[in-house]
Write a protein that holds these residues in place. Structure first.
Motif, PDB file in Angstrom:
ATOM      1  N   LEU B  13       0.799  -1.216   0.000  1.00 15.25           N
ATOM      2  CA  LEU B  13       0.000   0.000   0.000  1.00 15.25           C
ATOM      3  C   LEU B  13       0.836   1.273   0.000  1.00 15.25           C
ATOM      4  O   LEU B  13       0.299   2.368  -0.156  1.00 15.25           O
ATOM      5  CB  LEU B  13      -0.916   0.007   1.231  1.00 15.25           C
ATOM      6  CG  LEU B  13      -2.082  -0.965   1.145  1.00 15.25           C
ATOM      7  CD1 LEU B  13      -2.769  -1.082   2.487  1.00 15.25           C
ATOM      8  CD2 LEU B  13      -3.087  -0.490   0.087  1.00 15.25           C
ATOM      9  N   ALA B  15       2.909   2.718  -2.067  1.00 16.92           N
ATOM     10  CA  ALA B  15       2.849   3.571  -3.252  1.00 16.92           C
ATOM     11  C   ALA B  15       1.510   4.291  -3.302  1.00 16.92           C
ATOM     12  O   ALA B  15       1.435   5.485  -3.622  1.00 16.92           O
ATOM     13  CB  ALA B  15       3.037   2.715  -4.518  1.00 16.92           C
ATOM     14  N   PHE B  16       0.477   3.566  -2.953  1.00 16.00           N
ATOM     15  CA  PHE B  16      -0.858   4.171  -2.941  1.00 16.00           C
ATOM     16  C   PHE B  16      -0.927   5.303  -1.920  1.00 16.00           C
ATOM     17  O   PHE B  16      -1.412   6.401  -2.215  1.00 16.00           O
ATOM     18  CB  PHE B  16      -1.888   3.075  -2.622  1.00 16.00           C
ATOM     19  CG  PHE B  16      -3.303   3.569  -2.530  1.00 16.00           C
ATOM     20  CD1 PHE B  16      -3.850   4.408  -3.510  1.00 16.00           C
ATOM     21  CD2 PHE B  16      -4.118   3.190  -1.466  1.00 16.00           C
ATOM     22  CE1 PHE B  16      -5.162   4.850  -3.413  1.00 16.00           C
ATOM     23  CE2 PHE B  16      -5.427   3.642  -1.361  1.00 16.00           C
ATOM     24  CZ  PHE B  16      -5.941   4.484  -2.344  1.00 16.00           C
ATOM     25  N   ASP B  19       0.762   8.315  -3.220  1.00 17.28           N
ATOM     26  CA  ASP B  19      -0.045   9.042  -4.210  1.00 17.28           C
ATOM     27  C   ASP B  19      -1.170   9.833  -3.541  1.00 17.28           C
ATOM     28  O   ASP B  19      -1.488  10.957  -3.948  1.00 17.28           O
ATOM     29  CB  ASP B  19      -0.652   8.065  -5.228  1.00 17.28           C
ATOM     30  CG  ASP B  19       0.428   7.481  -6.140  1.00 17.28           C
ATOM     31  OD1 ASP B  19       1.579   7.967  -6.084  1.00 17.28           O
ATOM     32  OD2 ASP B  19       0.119   6.541  -6.889  1.00 17.28           O
ATOM     33  N   LEU B  20      -1.757   9.239  -2.527  1.00 19.52           N
ATOM     34  CA  LEU B  20      -2.790   9.963  -1.776  1.00 19.52           C
ATOM     35  C   LEU B  20      -2.216  11.230  -1.167  1.00 19.52           C
ATOM     36  O   LEU B  20      -2.803  12.318  -1.260  1.00 19.52           O
ATOM     37  CB  LEU B  20      -3.357   9.073  -0.653  1.00 19.52           C
ATOM     38  CG  LEU B  20      -4.267   7.935  -1.094  1.00 19.52           C
ATOM     39  CD1 LEU B  20      -4.642   7.068   0.108  1.00 19.52           C
ATOM     40  CD2 LEU B  20      -5.521   8.455  -1.788  1.00 19.52           C
ATOM     41  N   THR B  22       0.329  12.988  -2.073  1.00 17.66           N
ATOM     42  CA  THR B  22       0.575  13.985  -3.115  1.00 17.66           C
ATOM     43  C   THR B  22      -0.715  14.707  -3.494  1.00 17.66           C
ATOM     44  O   THR B  22      -0.722  15.912  -3.774  1.00 17.66           O
ATOM     45  CB  THR B  22       1.156  13.289  -4.364  1.00 17.66           C
ATOM     46  OG1 THR B  22       2.331  12.591  -3.973  1.00 17.66           O
ATOM     47  CG2 THR B  22       1.475  14.306  -5.459  1.00 17.66           C
ATOM     48  N   ALA B  23      -1.810  13.967  -3.496  1.00 17.81           N
ATOM     49  CA  ALA B  23      -3.100  14.558  -3.882  1.00 17.81           C
ATOM     50  C   ALA B  23      -3.819  15.205  -2.700  1.00 17.81           C
ATOM     51  O   ALA B  23      -4.982  15.588  -2.818  1.00 17.81           O
ATOM     52  CB  ALA B  23      -3.991  13.482  -4.513  1.00 17.81           C
ATOM     53  N   HIS B  24      -3.125  15.344  -1.558  1.00 16.18           N
ATOM     54  CA  HIS B  24      -3.735  15.932  -0.356  1.00 16.18           C
ATOM     55  C   HIS B  24      -4.993  15.183   0.065  1.00 16.18           C
ATOM     56  O   HIS B  24      -6.031  15.778   0.343  1.00 16.18           O
ATOM     57  CB  HIS B  24      -4.022  17.422  -0.557  1.00 16.18           C
ATOM     58  CG  HIS B  24      -2.770  18.231  -0.654  1.00 16.18           C
ATOM     59  ND1 HIS B  24      -1.913  18.417   0.394  1.00 16.18           N
ATOM     60  CD2 HIS B  24      -2.207  18.871  -1.701  1.00 16.18           C
ATOM     61  CE1 HIS B  24      -0.884  19.147   0.004  1.00 16.18           C
ATOM     62  NE2 HIS B  24      -1.036  19.437  -1.262  1.00 16.18           N
ATOM     63  N   LEU B  25      -4.863  13.858   0.051  1.00 11.77           N
ATOM     64  CA  LEU B  25      -5.943  13.010   0.534  1.00 11.77           C
ATOM     65  C   LEU B  25      -5.401  12.129   1.641  1.00 11.77           C
ATOM     66  O   LEU B  25      -4.227  11.757   1.639  1.00 11.77           O
ATOM     67  CB  LEU B  25      -6.490  12.134  -0.602  1.00 11.77           C
ATOM     68  CG  LEU B  25      -7.220  12.883  -1.712  1.00 11.77           C
ATOM     69  CD1 LEU B  25      -7.482  11.972  -2.908  1.00 11.77           C
ATOM     70  CD2 LEU B  25      -8.532  13.468  -1.196  1.00 11.77           C
ATOM     71  N   GLN B  26      -6.251  11.798   2.598  1.00  9.45           N
ATOM     72  CA  GLN B  26      -5.836  10.907   3.670  1.00  9.45           C
ATOM     73  C   GLN B  26      -6.745   9.700   3.728  1.00  9.45           C
ATOM     74  O   GLN B  26      -7.978   9.843   3.768  1.00  9.45           O
ATOM     75  CB  GLN B  26      -5.924  11.616   5.022  1.00  9.45           C
ATOM     76  CG  GLN B  26      -4.781  12.551   5.258  1.00  9.45           C
ATOM     77  CD  GLN B  26      -4.572  12.748   6.752  1.00  9.45           C
ATOM     78  OE1 GLN B  26      -5.024  11.944   7.562  1.00  9.45           O
ATOM     79  NE2 GLN B  26      -3.878  13.807   7.091  1.00  9.45           N
ATOM     80  N   PRO B  27      -6.146   8.509   3.747  1.00  7.21           N
ATOM     81  CA  PRO B  27      -6.972   7.305   3.828  1.00  7.21           C
ATOM     82  C   PRO B  27      -7.462   7.111   5.261  1.00  7.21           C
ATOM     83  O   PRO B  27      -6.686   7.252   6.204  1.00  7.21           O
ATOM     84  CB  PRO B  27      -5.985   6.202   3.443  1.00  7.21           C
ATOM     85  CG  PRO B  27      -4.655   6.713   3.901  1.00  7.21           C
ATOM     86  CD  PRO B  27      -4.698   8.213   3.784  1.00  7.21           C
ATOM     87  N   LEU B  28      -8.742   6.854   5.404  1.00 11.74           N
ATOM     88  CA  LEU B  28      -9.273   6.657   6.761  1.00 11.74           C
ATOM     89  C   LEU B  28     -10.232   5.481   6.745  1.00 11.74           C
ATOM     90  O   LEU B  28     -11.411   5.617   6.433  1.00 11.74           O
ATOM     91  CB  LEU B  28      -9.976   7.927   7.230  1.00 11.74           C
ATOM     92  CG  LEU B  28      -8.972   9.040   7.552  1.00 11.74           C
ATOM     93  CD1 LEU B  28      -9.598  10.401   7.406  1.00 11.74           C
ATOM     94  CD2 LEU B  28      -8.430   8.848   8.966  1.00 11.74           C
TER      95      LEU B  28
END
Lengths: 349, 349, 349, 349
Positions: B13, B15-16, B19-20, B22-28
């Protein structure tokens, strides 16, 4: 409320009108008779003199007992324009009530709301849903819709006060209910302050954190003259004018004391003259102190302490104070405002 | 606010996740870290002693001038759980402010609302939008959002009082604005009553008929101890209990004094013990008079006159009075109620 | 939040400052650091591209399961100014949520309120306190504070939508509560209309006479794109402008859909340019259809369907439509209005 | 309103009563005549048959022109209990209005509020303050207090509809004002939707963000049968009962359509029987579709489409549907609720 009917030479309408009548229908080709450019008010401006009220109240006290055969000893001000109806206007009832020493007016309740304003004297206790309120000159006492109320005079002098009710409004809405109280005599406290005052009357903006379920009227059932008098002076000091108007408010929500009646007290300094205004709805005023003149429509009435006058809907109104004058006023303005019917305007003098 | 991230042996995970990022996203994948079963409150229960506040206030007065280079001489209570932030909790600011004889704290205004409660002394005038309010022991003075306010000590003794602000709430909403007042010294009245009191403070349910445009806060800017004290006694008499709570209200509408802060005064008779409760939001309390104990969560703090304590959100609270005790409390309850977030419950002791 | 401390050559303050620290007090001679002329907003303007959201959502769907070990498959938009916090601003949370065919996100409830806006696709059912709401492109679905909610995708294509929560506000108020739902899978209706729609959604101004006890949010849980689209066209026709804004309202009382969040949909005709404005509080916008440009502070972001952008508090905002453009916006304005902190102004372009 | 006077053998009261009369005072020792245990309602239950209304309306259309000499062609339902007054009860006016092809009823406005309910036909445009509203079967059209309104029939068939006004209430409050519109013929749009519908009628909970200054009535001036019909079906589906009641609401605030009148539509499935209830205030009902029976007090009236009936204050009411039946009802309940006089109770059948 007669409406001009359409008439035609060529067309025989009588048979048609008969058929309408049979069917409980009325032809109305014009609304002019029913819907008038300005209010067609039957009540007329009028002033009742303090002297007459006092003398006749006293005679009623001497001649007529208050007992179960007659709940109240009341002289209702009957507007000369209303053909003998016992109402001061089409929307308000006003009366003087007289209680001899040791007399009681027994408990009952009704949907018409009442207020009591004391123009003179003291000593009577009005008990409202179990809360006893001593009454003195200048006090405003509320007996709101459907609260049990009774009056007791434990003292040795008679007392008379002004009653104002919204009875004509409630009657027009077909919503009058009445219930007598228990037959036995109530005992009541003669404490100097009612429970309502202890909870809600201790000071501006001070009230219990836990208000319980609030009724649709002010939980403060009495506004004492001592506080009203001081508030009027404070307002004069704050506004630096010669004419101030104080409104009695529900301390829990800030609105009028009851949903049908507004109460205000005006203090004019000697020589003060108000603007001329008119508004929809009735105003009933009583002079607590001082003397002057009120102009109502084209008529002037001189005023002295204890006089009561009525300002019918849309009638112009102007006060002139010849001494410091305190005038208590009740109106049905909350009704007109709630229904979107309140209008008020200044009129060139 | 760290959230456990999903981890898998089989799936790479990283790399994923890069990438998140970089895109200003956070996995939750779980909300457990962010959305907790009960509030995760950083502020802790704490009590500041009157002695410390008095001594350190006095030293501040000796050591540090108040002038244009420093608007206010303020010691902010810094909650031990908040890592040095100058806030008594996540939502409220509390401080003591100290003014030497002949000193002035110059005019400014800000969107955070403030209230001043006087634990001791008298003599300072707080001028609010031009209306001068003398301050004495037990008085509650409001300087609502965006009103100009300044403090003047014309007397010959220093004075210190308690400041409470909703600053952390306003800051969290990114809505802090500030504006300094005019540079020149203001003149101010030293009249015993402010204009606000003259207009709105004369008595319960008594107010001008013409209210003008009402602000989004109480138009009554000061609640005098004399009235509060009498109202507490009246409430004790009405309720026949040993523990009463009075709420300070907007006399124009009956709501809280300001949209962000509720103010109450509690009087406990000797030996009275309250139920144990907890509620969402912060309470800041100050002992005006008497002594006793407060249990906050698992901790007991003894209390004496002048002590200040904070009850963090959802922390249990119980008071025991060892003498007659008067406790002033400010909370952010109006905020929680307006947003549908108010919860309160009794807890078995 | 560092505050400049008073320094003096002559007076040694270090010992005093140490004593203050021990007593959990902070000296604040100036409020300039804490109380700023205009809001000191950490969140910055930013736009997330539809493409990134779609691609990364899909990868999340492939890589990470949704099950009891992870309640939700959510990618939170993390404002670049907030140092990695998973919030789109200091007051709002925004995320995309992705559900594979046959997947379910299990029931839970929390005090933070949420709304779901569907930028594309259809087929998922969100069940709110037992009422199943099918979701399609353009629909706004409410899962208000403390309502149980769960998401089910019974179809054979994945679906992604936008989630917006007031979580940072509720967390700042220390009022976050969470409760998982029952462990077993819920059954749910796949009826085309929810019970909420049947009762409250049939038409403007049409609702049951008996409303039961109304919650502190809109009883209508979904606003269908079909109606919103038609309403936008009707508003364009009524106003004869090129730019209209529709507000989603509680049909029972007319206010905002939830006490913490306002929802609006704007339709701009090709070439339309809005005025430049700024307001307190956060706005989060999503482009449902069309393309154009948004200017936020000094930065321009081009916009295409599916893009999401944030307008931080007091940041200027101006939209230019290069085609017909529909923009959905959520704000925390109800919070700022309730607390007396709402400010909005036009800015010269 | 005759009040029994106190009579005594020993005391000669005649002289006293004369003096009271001279002073415009009335003695009232008992309030029983004025303040009754339950409302003393002069209006009686009654039903007007559709056939009579249709036939007599048509004859009026043939016999009587509508022109400046006669503003409206109206047949007012005159309650048999009201001694010929043109009112359906003490508080409401109800009438049928008939307009021939190519006729217009010219513009005027008045403080009494009116609503129009279309029992049959279509084609007339009612213009309200410049907004033209086409009228069709089942539509409810508002012409609120003091809005200019005029009716135009541009088609080639006559049209008749039901008018309901609060005129008796406004007259009782001495607040009737009237103003004719401009003399010249108005031009008006024949667009299928009024501006009010474009702005406020597009869907439940959907309305302009900028509402402008809202009037003291619903800004939505027409409720279309198409939507009402669908809403009734939806409510039946949601509630799984055989009897549903829909209330027409102000979409901006959720209250009644006007401050003086409540409008509801009831749908009963075949065989449905309502509970027996009674309430203060008048209800006027019209059968849009179906047939059945209404029991009012001790009297039963059979009902068919187009029939109109009145339920006086505190009269028991029970409906039985012999087919699917749609019943439109207007009441003065908002007045009674605002004034604290609303009572409703179930009665054992």
């Amino acid at each position: 409320m007669t409406t001009p009917r359409f008439r035609s030479e060529e067309v025989p309408l009588d048979a048609f009108y008969d058929d309408l009548s049979t069917a409980h229908l009325q032809p109305l080709w014009e609304l002019h008779g029913l819907i008038t450019p300005t209010p067609r008010v039957r009540a007329v401006p009028y002033r009742w003199r303090a002297d007459d009220l006092a003398k006749l109240g006293r005679r009623a006290g001497e001649l007529v007992p208050v007992d179960r055969g007659g709940d109240r000893r009341v002289l209702a001000m009957s507007n000369p324009g209303l053909d003998g109806a016992p109402f001061i206007s089409g929307t308000l009832w006003a009366a003087v009530q007289y209680l001899q020493p040791q007399e009681s007016a027994p408990a009952h309740r009704h949907t018409p709301a009442a207020l009591r304003f004391v123009l003179d004297g003291h000593g009577v206790y009005t008990q409202v849903d179990g809360d006893a309120v001593g009454m003195s000159r200048g006090d405003l006492v509320l007996t709101p819709s459907w609260t049990f109320h009774e009056h007791h005079n434990p003292g040795d002098v008679p007392m008379m006060w002004l009653d104002i009710l919204d009875l004509p409004v409630v009657a027009a809405l077909d919503a009058v209910f009445f219930e007598p109280g228990p037959a036995e005599e109530a005992s009541y406290s003669q404490a100097p302050r009612s429970t309502a005052e202890l909870r809600w009357g201790a000071g501006a903006g001070l009230a219990p954190a836990d208000t319980g379920g609030l009724p649709q009227h002010s939980p403060l059932l009495v506004y004492r003259w001592k506080h009203t008098d001081a508030a009027l002076d404070a307002l004069l000091e704050a506004q630096q004018t010669t004419d101030v108007v104080l409104r009695f408010r529900d301390p829990a929500r800030g609105g009028d004391v009851m949903p049908t009646m507004r109460c205000e007290m005006r203090r004019l300094l000697p020589g003060a003259v108000t603007t001329t205004d008119r508004q929809t709805g009735t105003r009933v005023s009583a002079v607590l102190d001082g003397h002057g003149v009120v102009e109502l429509g084209g008529t002037s009435f001189d005023l002295a302490a204890g006089d009561v006058f009525v300002v019918p809907s849309w009638c112009t109104h102007r006060l002139r104070a010849q001494s410091r004058m305190d005038v208590f006023t009740t109106s049905d303005s909350p009704v007109l405002e709630a229904l979107g019917l309140h209008r008020r305007e200044q009129v060139a003098a």
